[in-house]
Design an enzyme around this catalytic site. Sequence first.
Site, PDB file in Angstrom:
ATOM      1  N   LYS A 193       0.867  -1.186   0.000  1.00 11.61           N
ATOM      2  CA  LYS A 193       0.000   0.000   0.000  1.00 11.61           C
ATOM      3  C   LYS A 193       0.896   1.226   0.000  1.00 11.61           C
ATOM      4  O   LYS A 193       1.770   1.356   0.869  1.00 11.61           O
ATOM      5  CB  LYS A 193      -0.887   0.029   1.237  1.00 11.61           C
ATOM      6  CG  LYS A 193      -2.144  -0.795   1.110  1.00 11.61           C
ATOM      7  CD  LYS A 193      -3.075  -0.506   2.279  1.00 11.61           C
ATOM      8  CE  LYS A 193      -4.324  -1.348   2.194  1.00 11.61           C
ATOM      9  NZ  LYS A 193      -5.194  -1.138   3.386  1.00 11.61           N
ATOM     10  N   GLU A 250       0.564  -0.811  16.367  1.00  6.40           N
ATOM     11  CA  GLU A 250       0.222  -1.604  15.169  1.00  6.40           C
ATOM     12  C   GLU A 250       0.454  -3.099  15.422  1.00  6.40           C
ATOM     13  O   GLU A 250      -0.213  -3.937  14.826  1.00  6.40           O
ATOM     14  CB  GLU A 250       1.031  -1.145  13.955  1.00  6.40           C
ATOM     15  CG  GLU A 250       0.617   0.205  13.361  1.00  6.40           C
ATOM     16  CD  GLU A 250      -0.617   0.142  12.455  1.00  6.40           C
ATOM     17  OE1 GLU A 250      -1.417  -0.801  12.563  1.00  6.40           O
ATOM     18  OE2 GLU A 250      -0.783   1.082  11.640  1.00  6.40           O
ATOM     19  N   GLU A 305      -7.343  -5.635  -1.172  1.00  2.22           N
ATOM     20  CA  GLU A 305      -8.397  -5.343  -0.200  1.00  2.22           C
ATOM     21  C   GLU A 305      -9.799  -5.405  -0.794  1.00  2.22           C
ATOM     22  O   GLU A 305     -10.580  -4.465  -0.707  1.00  2.22           O
ATOM     23  CB  GLU A 305      -8.154  -3.974   0.456  1.00  2.22           C
ATOM     24  CG  GLU A 305      -8.886  -3.845   1.771  1.00  2.22           C
ATOM     25  CD  GLU A 305      -8.439  -2.663   2.624  1.00  2.22           C
ATOM     26  OE1 GLU A 305      -7.236  -2.563   2.911  1.00  2.22           O
ATOM     27  OE2 GLU A 305      -9.294  -1.861   2.982  1.00  2.22           O
ATOM     28  N   HIS A 325      -8.386   1.749  12.651  1.00  4.54           N
ATOM     29  CA  HIS A 325      -7.930   2.802  11.739  1.00  4.54           C
ATOM     30  C   HIS A 325      -9.038   3.772  11.324  1.00  4.54           C
ATOM     31  O   HIS A 325      -8.743   4.910  10.973  1.00  4.54           O
ATOM     32  CB  HIS A 325      -7.317   2.181  10.476  1.00  4.54           C
ATOM     33  CG  HIS A 325      -5.962   1.569  10.699  1.00  4.54           C
ATOM     34  ND1 HIS A 325      -5.736   0.588  11.641  1.00  4.54           N
ATOM     35  CD2 HIS A 325      -4.755   1.797  10.108  1.00  4.54           C
ATOM     36  CE1 HIS A 325      -4.455   0.235  11.613  1.00  4.54           C
ATOM     37  NE2 HIS A 325      -3.839   0.957  10.697  1.00  4.54           N
TER      38      HIS A 325
HETATM   39  P1  NAD Z   1       7.312   8.193  10.339  1.00  2.00           P
HETATM   40  O1  NAD Z   1       7.664   7.692   9.031  1.00  2.00           O
HETATM   41  O2  NAD Z   1       6.836   9.602  10.444  1.00  2.00           O
HETATM   42  O3  NAD Z   1       8.538   7.967  11.324  1.00  2.00           O
HETATM   43  C1  NAD Z   1       8.425   8.367  12.655  1.00  2.00           C
HETATM   44  C2  NAD Z   1       9.566   9.299  13.096  1.00  2.00           C
HETATM   45  O4  NAD Z   1      10.706   8.529  13.370  1.00  2.00           O
HETATM   46  C3  NAD Z   1       9.972  10.322  12.069  1.00  2.00           C
HETATM   47  O5  NAD Z   1      10.301  11.514  12.705  1.00  2.00           O
HETATM   48  C4  NAD Z   1      11.219   9.680  11.459  1.00  2.00           C
HETATM   49  O6  NAD Z   1      12.090  10.616  10.874  1.00  2.00           O
HETATM   50  C5  NAD Z   1      11.841   9.057  12.651  1.00  2.00           C
HETATM   51  N1  NAD Z   1      12.705   7.917  12.417  1.00  2.00           N
HETATM   52  C6  NAD Z   1      12.576   6.945  11.500  1.00  2.00           C
HETATM   53  N2  NAD Z   1      13.474   5.980  11.705  1.00  2.00           N
HETATM   54  C7  NAD Z   1      14.220   6.366  12.752  1.00  2.00           C
HETATM   55  C8  NAD Z   1      15.306   5.789  13.459  1.00  2.00           C
HETATM   56  N3  NAD Z   1      15.746   4.563  13.161  1.00  2.00           N
HETATM   57  N4  NAD Z   1      15.857   6.474  14.480  1.00  2.00           N
HETATM   58  C9  NAD Z   1      15.354   7.689  14.836  1.00  2.00           C
HETATM   59  N5  NAD Z   1      14.322   8.277  14.240  1.00  2.00           N
HETATM   60  C10 NAD Z   1      13.751   7.608  13.207  1.00  2.00           C
HETATM   61  O7  NAD Z   1       6.143   7.316  11.018  1.00  2.00           O
HETATM   62  P2  NAD Z   1       5.882   5.745  11.058  1.00  2.00           P
HETATM   63  O8  NAD Z   1       5.210   5.532  12.349  1.00  2.00           O
HETATM   64  O9  NAD Z   1       7.066   4.969  10.715  1.00  2.00           O
HETATM   65  O10 NAD Z   1       4.831   5.539   9.873  1.00  2.00           O
HETATM   66  C11 NAD Z   1       3.567   6.147   9.895  1.00  2.00           C
HETATM   67  C12 NAD Z   1       3.069   6.255   8.480  1.00  2.00           C
HETATM   68  O11 NAD Z   1       2.923   4.952   7.940  1.00  2.00           O
HETATM   69  C13 NAD Z   1       1.722   6.925   8.353  1.00  2.00           C
HETATM   70  O12 NAD Z   1       1.766   7.860   7.312  1.00  2.00           O
HETATM   71  C14 NAD Z   1       0.789   5.794   8.038  1.00  2.00           C
HETATM   72  O13 NAD Z   1      -0.316   6.197   7.275  1.00  2.00           O
HETATM   73  C15 NAD Z   1       1.670   4.863   7.267  1.00  2.00           C
HETATM   74  N6  NAD Z   1       1.232   3.462   7.282  1.00  2.00           N
HETATM   75  C16 NAD Z   1       1.175   2.823   6.101  1.00  2.00           C
HETATM   76  C17 NAD Z   1       0.826   1.493   6.059  1.00  2.00           C
HETATM   77  C18 NAD Z   1       0.827   0.746   4.765  1.00  2.00           C
HETATM   78  O14 NAD Z   1       0.364  -0.390   4.726  1.00  2.00           O
HETATM   79  N7  NAD Z   1       1.376   1.314   3.702  1.00  2.00           N
HETATM   80  C19 NAD Z   1       0.527   0.819   7.244  1.00  2.00           C
HETATM   81  C20 NAD Z   1       0.613   1.508   8.447  1.00  2.00           C
HETATM   82  C21 NAD Z   1       0.970   2.837   8.455  1.00  2.00           C
HETATM   83  N1  GLY Z   2      -1.970  -1.356   7.112  1.00  2.00           N
HETATM   84  C1  GLY Z   2      -3.122  -1.902   6.502  1.00  2.00           C
HETATM   85  C2  GLY Z   2      -2.831  -2.686   5.285  1.00  2.00           C
HETATM   86  O1  GLY Z   2      -1.707  -2.839   4.879  1.00  2.00           O
HETATM   87  O2  GLY Z   2      -3.737  -3.175   4.676  1.00  2.00           O
END
Ligand code: NAD
Ligand code: GLY
Length: 365
Positions: free
Chosen positions: A144, A186, A238, A249
Amino acid sequence: MSLVSVEIPLDERSYFIDIGEGLLNDLNANRALPKGTSALIVTNETVAPLYVGKLQDALKGQYRAVHTVILPDGEEYKTWQTLQKIFDALLENGADRKAVLFALGGGVIGDMTGFAAASYMRGVPFVQVPTTLLAQVDSSVGGKTAINHPLGKNMIGAFYQPQLVVCDLDTLDTLPGRELAAGIGEIIKYGPIYDMEFFSWLEANMDALLQRDRAALAHAVKRSCEIKAWVVGQDERESGLRAILNFGHTFGHAIEAGMGYGAWLHGEGVAAGMVMAAELSKRLGMVDEAFVLRLRTVIERAGLPVRGPRIDADDNAGRYLQLMRIDKKSEAGEIRFVLIDGPGKAVMRPAPDALVRDVIDACCD
Ligand code: NAD
Ligand code: GLY
């Protein structure tokens, strides 16, 4: 700790998630990287100083040219404008159809890089190198990809699978505590929707996860990826089953959009959203109070919110409902919730607005 691999079974688009330590030091030691003329590493200003050098070194012998684009950090930058910077970098560096993109960062970087890879020259290969717990257990896996719209989260995107996911557990050492907890949010969801044995394991190992015990983290990443692989393998786009991965979500996305992207972390919105969805399940007679309490307790122990924020001073429930109607699972304006029909089993259902209002009133500050 030895390398563990989980396969995402999608016929000719199948790929592996490699989970282990020190993987960034020698990215192609375990598995061949996608062949290509050049590589573009997409990362952000926080992750770049920590890890981009290692990845550049690992890729130098593999591609004729290795370029890097550093994006601003934050959910509020998951936009068209930031996506454009990836296309700018590709075109300015003369990237052709054989360019390979590497997403180095959390879910924001992974989702945007994947979307760029899906659309640049109608599709180029990409590799996910997730560096947050949330990205290792969920967002880097399953294809996704998306950016946000001010009116709705992840509203513009594509299904597009990476060719490889490399989860280097060493990167979790530098993750801020709040981000670690968001990742645990998650992980928790996989219990109620599918695997209550894993949920019991989480209850027993929450302290170890919070202390970043390597063995505990490795198990949590592996089991989460196995469950996600099982789901995605059956329903990549999906059309039904995959929606269970969105437990919490529908409420969570409304929190993120309603509070302004970046104010609540994705995993925090999902955490409070899971409690709200469990409470709705209870009021529909699908689970009992003991289950809701058990879920709330484990979320609280992870240091995550168990109550939603007020997102509108006058009509809070109305604003939640308005935002939730834009959810991708909605049909003809009818919100469809992922609910728990007995611990370990998720279903998707609509619910009467009046009942949803009651739940929001009961579960928000
Ligand atoms: P993010 O990508 O914003 O990362 C969180 C923070 O951690 C950021 O400030 C980043 O710079 C920092 N960071 C990253 N790696 C680090 C490290 N190793 N050390 C220190 N800092 C680090 O947030 P996230 O929680 O990783 O991802 C959330 C996003 O993922 C949302 O946009 C959400 O919609 C998306 N998401 C997508 C799916 C999918 O299936 N594609 C599933 C769940 C969430
Ligand atoms: N995070 C929800 C999905 O990948 O379907």
